[in-house]
Design a protein around this motif. Structure first.
Motif, PDB file in Angstrom:
ATOM      1  N   SER A  29       0.814  -1.217   0.000  1.00  0.00           N
ATOM      2  CA  SER A  29       0.000   0.000   0.000  1.00  0.00           C
ATOM      3  C   SER A  29       0.849   1.269   0.000  1.00  0.00           C
ATOM      4  N   ASP A  30       2.121   1.175   0.445  1.00  0.00           N
ATOM      5  CA  ASP A  30       3.032   2.317   0.403  1.00  0.00           C
ATOM      6  C   ASP A  30       3.856   2.352  -0.883  1.00  0.00           C
ATOM      7  N   PHE A  79      -8.107   3.504 -12.734  1.00  0.00           N
ATOM      8  CA  PHE A  79      -8.453   4.620 -11.862  1.00  0.00           C
ATOM      9  C   PHE A  79      -8.475   4.266 -10.378  1.00  0.00           C
ATOM     10  N   CYS A  80      -8.209   3.026 -10.035  1.00  0.00           N
ATOM     11  CA  CYS A  80      -8.244   2.608  -8.628  1.00  0.00           C
ATOM     12  C   CYS A  80      -6.863   2.742  -7.988  1.00  0.00           C
ATOM     13  N   ASP A  81      -6.798   2.424  -6.707  1.00  0.00           N
ATOM     14  CA  ASP A  81      -5.534   2.442  -5.971  1.00  0.00           C
ATOM     15  C   ASP A  81      -4.616   1.363  -6.538  1.00  0.00           C
ATOM     16  N   ILE A  82      -3.366   1.708  -6.801  1.00  0.00           N
ATOM     17  CA  ILE A  82      -2.442   0.733  -7.390  1.00  0.00           C
ATOM     18  C   ILE A  82      -1.681  -0.068  -6.341  1.00  0.00           C
ATOM     19  N   SER A  98      13.142  -3.769  -2.994  1.00  0.00           N
ATOM     20  CA  SER A  98      14.131  -3.369  -3.993  1.00  0.00           C
ATOM     21  C   SER A  98      13.784  -2.057  -4.693  1.00  0.00           C
ATOM     22  N   LEU A  99      12.555  -1.557  -4.492  1.00  0.00           N
ATOM     23  CA  LEU A  99      12.130  -0.344  -5.195  1.00  0.00           C
ATOM     24  C   LEU A  99      10.965   0.298  -4.467  1.00  0.00           C
ATOM     25  N   HIS A 100      10.966   1.629  -4.432  1.00  0.00           N
ATOM     26  CA  HIS A 100       9.863   2.407  -3.856  1.00  0.00           C
ATOM     27  C   HIS A 100       9.373   3.360  -4.937  1.00  0.00           C
ATOM     28  N   LEU A 101       8.081   3.309  -5.236  1.00  0.00           N
ATOM     29  CA  LEU A 101       7.516   4.132  -6.309  1.00  0.00           C
ATOM     30  C   LEU A 101       7.002   5.458  -5.777  1.00  0.00           C
TER      31      LEU A 101
END
Length: 156
Positions: free
Chosen positions: A96-97, A124-127, A104-107
């Motif tokens: 969720s974060d 259009f929803c939460d990814i 290995s990666l933070h978007l």
């Protein structure tokens, strides 16, 4: 489909050979040498791009399936994505974060980030809490590295 079992072969398309009416074999030059990738009617080609020699692509295949002991290795592609110059791609589960499950990666999502489904429709929803195919170029040197992706494909 269990996306957690997919790994990628990233390389440049060298040539194509027919391996049936509805499938073809693509030869990729990867860092380790040569890999043959089978593309069939079940392979998802992101953005429906027509592949050509010289294109840099990422072919994702299921690492749990048996593989013939031949050279060059041959894998059946589940997903193929065309990459831009200096572009990287990751297919991972993001929480969720928007931190990858393996840290290995933070978007960092931006307004300019394209977000779509595999078939090219806007999402259009939460990814968060999903498997995401992430296209990006640069990351920070933090732990985990952070990036603002150019494009995210949500694997529903």
């Amino acid at each position: 489909m269990e996306y957690g079992n997919l790994v990628s072969a990233v390389g440049v398309v060298m040539n194509f050979t027919g391996s049936g009416c509805c499938s073809q074999m693509v030869t990729l030059r990867v860092q380790e040498g040569i890999v043959n990738i089978v593309i069939d009617q079940e392979t998802e080609v992101i953005d429906c791009r027509q592949l050509r020699p010289g294109m840099r692509v990422a072919a994702f295949y299921d690492k749990t399936l048996p593989v013939s002991m031949i050279y060059p290795p041959q894998y059946r592609a589940v997903i193929i994505a065309v990459l831009g110059k200096n572009e990287q791609i990751d297919l991972k589960y993001f929480d969720s974060d928007l931190i990858a499950g393996d840290h290995s990666l933070h978007l960092n999502q931006a307004r300019s980030t394209e977000i779509e489904t595999v078939n090219g429709q806007n999402f259009f929803c939460d990814i968060g809490n999903r498997y995401l195919l992430v296209y990006y170029t640069v990351t920070t040197r933090s732990i985990p590295p952070q990036t603002t992706p150019r494009k995210i494909v949500v694997l529903c």
